[in-house]
Design an enzyme around this catalytic site. Structure first.
Site, PDB file in Angstrom:
ATOM      1  N   SER A 121       0.822  -1.068  -0.033  1.00 32.71           N
ATOM      2  CA  SER A 121      -0.071  -0.050   0.167  1.00 32.71           C
ATOM      3  C   SER A 121       0.694   1.167   0.041  1.00 32.71           C
ATOM      4  O   SER A 121       1.797   1.627  -0.823  1.00 32.71           O
ATOM      5  CB  SER A 121      -1.010  -0.089   1.222  1.00 32.71           C
ATOM      6  OG  SER A 121      -2.092   0.988   0.984  1.00 32.71           O
ATOM      7  N   ASP A 153      -2.251   6.498  -3.227  1.00 30.97           N
ATOM      8  CA  ASP A 153      -1.154   5.754  -2.630  1.00 30.97           C
ATOM      9  C   ASP A 153      -0.769   4.613  -3.638  1.00 30.97           C
ATOM     10  O   ASP A 153      -1.120   4.567  -4.904  1.00 30.97           O
ATOM     11  CB  ASP A 153      -1.324   5.205  -1.312  1.00 30.97           C
ATOM     12  CG  ASP A 153      -2.374   4.095  -1.434  1.00 30.97           C
ATOM     13  OD1 ASP A 153      -3.297   3.925  -2.417  1.00 30.97           O
ATOM     14  OD2 ASP A 153      -2.425   3.381  -0.444  1.00 30.97           O
ATOM     15  N   ASP A 195      -0.997   1.568  -3.998  1.00 33.42           N
ATOM     16  CA  ASP A 195      -1.969   0.407  -4.686  1.00 33.42           C
ATOM     17  C   ASP A 195      -3.436   1.025  -5.005  1.00 33.42           C
ATOM     18  O   ASP A 195      -4.384   0.260  -5.187  1.00 33.42           O
ATOM     19  CB  ASP A 195      -2.160  -0.819  -3.649  1.00 33.42           C
ATOM     20  CG  ASP A 195      -2.958  -0.341  -2.434  1.00 33.42           C
ATOM     21  OD1 ASP A 195      -2.843   0.583  -2.019  1.00 33.42           O
ATOM     22  OD2 ASP A 195      -3.362  -1.432  -1.881  1.00 33.42           O
ATOM     23  N   ASP A 225      -5.632   2.413  -3.454  1.00 32.47           N
ATOM     24  CA  ASP A 225      -6.846   1.980  -2.607  1.00 32.47           C
ATOM     25  C   ASP A 225      -7.252   3.287  -1.698  1.00 32.47           C
ATOM     26  O   ASP A 225      -8.269   3.395  -0.851  1.00 32.47           O
ATOM     27  CB  ASP A 225      -6.904   0.865  -1.763  1.00 32.47           C
ATOM     28  CG  ASP A 225      -5.899   1.020  -0.579  1.00 32.47           C
ATOM     29  OD1 ASP A 225      -5.179   1.701  -0.494  1.00 32.47           O
ATOM     30  OD2 ASP A 225      -6.060  -0.097   0.285  1.00 32.47           O
TER      31      ASP A 225
END
EC number: 5.4.2.10
Length: 448
Positions: free
Chosen positions: A104, A245, A247, A249
């Site tokens: 992440s 960010d 990833d 999400d």
């Protein structure tokens, strides 16, 4: 619940090539998860795998593939793709399991493994415990015979599929034509899909953070470093900046003046628009204990409710499903819109904010301050081991702080679920008192 040996609050995470983020553990995850999901019947079973742009993804991905294929699960590889896209594609491709390889917002040196069930939701604690149990026992049992090994293929159009899904969440009677948008992809999983989706919806796009090299993910860019986005918004005279960010999400936004808008304000913008349109479900929003008191007051003032959960988007999503809510999230920028997705999706959330801008005809600077935040301070204290929060002096410092706030604020002290940190948050109407309380608790934690 039993103690978890591998899984934390958001899957398995750690520094690459150090336990538990090693090729050996990844192989065990593939073997164990494959055995668990394949054991349900005798048909062919499918797992889909996506990743972000970390160098260590090239190590973790083949180890997972080897584990899954060796127990007879077919594998489809997406390559770099946002976490929410993997969740969506798990469901749309009728897979038994979805896997995202990402840490992440963390530095490139870390990596992680997140698992999604066939419904696109993160696995339950019980399912993760079953996988852990299988990881530590008889992995040589249940291996597939030579003709029963899983087949592995790459999915060439995964990014295009996700772009179409994302675009479908934006009102058909609207266009982004005429809007100048800076999009910071953090050199991460959305580096291709996010700029392309905005471009196809008509925006003039200024992409940044779209040159991943394996080690620059989240480095001085993206949602954890919104100052880079804000600077470019001012430089390009853009209408809005969007920072994702690694990833994708989570997101952070800034207005045309470069003022940053956090997840709490983003939730407020979308929730009030949904309420006005009669589309807000369950009469409110789900947030975590870290969300600002100002958001809670705003909801109350508008006849709505704010329900709080533990930190972690999986807990927000669980409460949303239990209570029938269609919006929830975290101050850090996870925004879950369950009408569209089973997990936080930064790009979809950004499109809903853009829709509000267009619908109201108001600039982002007029929308980004939905409520006056209560003074809030968050400090992170790194620790090397042990359980600092169980020490008497730390407990006393927290109790003393709560007594000083005397009901006019909140204190949240908790260990991070992904890093060796103690997170200390306090908020209240008196900023000097809040600062004093946090300083006292930080000192107590550092002293143990």
């Amino acid at each position: 619940m039993s103690k978890r040996a591998y899984f934390g609050t958001d899957g398995i995470r750690g520094q690459a090539n150090k336990h538990p983020m090693t090729a050996e553990v990844a192989l065990r995850v593939g073997l164990a998860a494959g055995k668990l999901f394949r054991s349900q019947d005798d048909r062919r079973h499918l797992v889909v795998i996506g990743k972000d742009t970390r160098l260590s993804g090239y190590m973790i991905e083949p180890a997972l593939v080897a584990g899954f294929a060796s127990v007879g699960m077919d594998v489809r590889l997406f390559g770099p793709l946002p976490t929410p896209a993997v969740a969506m594609m798990t469901r749309s491709m009728r897979a038994d399991l979805g896997v995202m390889i990402s840490a992440s917002h963390n530095d490139f040196a870390d990596n992680g493994i997140k698992l999604f069930g066939p419904d696109g939701y993160k696995l339950s604690d019980e399912q993760e415990l079953k996988i852990e149990a299988l990881m530590d026992e008889g992995l040589q049992e249940g291996l597939a015979p030579p003709r029963g090994l899983g087949r592995v293929q790459r999915v060439d159009d995964a990014q295009a599929r996700y772009i179409e899904i994302v675009k479908a969440t934006f009102p058909r009677n609207m266009s982004l034509a005429g809007l100048r948008i800076v999009i910071d992809c953090a050199h991460g999983a959305a580096y291709k899909v996010a700029p392309q989706a905005l471009y196809e919806l008509g925006a003039e796009v200024f992409p940044v953070g779209v040159a991943p090299n394996g080690t620059n993910i989240n480095a001085e860019c993206g949602s954890t470093h919104p100052e880079a986005m804000a600077r470019l918004v001012r430089e390009y005279r853009a209408d809005i900046g969007i920072a994702l960010d690694g990833d994708a999400d989570r997101l952070v936004i800034c207005d045309e003046k470069g003022v940053v808008v956090d997840g709490d304000q983003i939730m407020a913008i979308i929730a009030l628009a949904l309420a006005k349109a009669g589309k807000l479900k369950a009469g409110g929003v789900v947030a975590t204990v870290m969300s600002n008191l100002g958001l809670e007051r705003l909801m109350t003032d508008n006849g709505l409710k704010l329900e709080r959960t533990s930190v972690g988007d999986r807990y927000v999503m669980a409460r949303m499903r239990e209570g029938g809510f269609n919006i929830g999230g975290e101050q850090s920028g996870h925004v879950i819109l369950s009408d569209f997705s089973t997990t936080g999706d930064g790009l979809i959330a950004a499109l809903q904010v853009l829709a509000v801008m267009i619908e109201t005809g108001r600039p982002m600077s007029a929308l980004g301050r939905q409520f006056e935040p209560a003074p809030q301070i968050l400090e992170n204290v790194r620790f090397s081991g042990g359980k600092p929060l169980e020490h008497k002096t730390v407990k006393e410092a927290i109790a003393d702080g709560e007594a000083q706030l005397n009901g006019s604020g909140r204190i949240v002290v908790r260990p991070s679920g992904t890093e060796p940190l103690i997170r200390i948050m306090a908020e209240g109407d008196d900023p000097a008192l809040v600062k004093k309380v946090v300083k006292s608790i930080v000192s107590a934690v550092k002293a143990v």
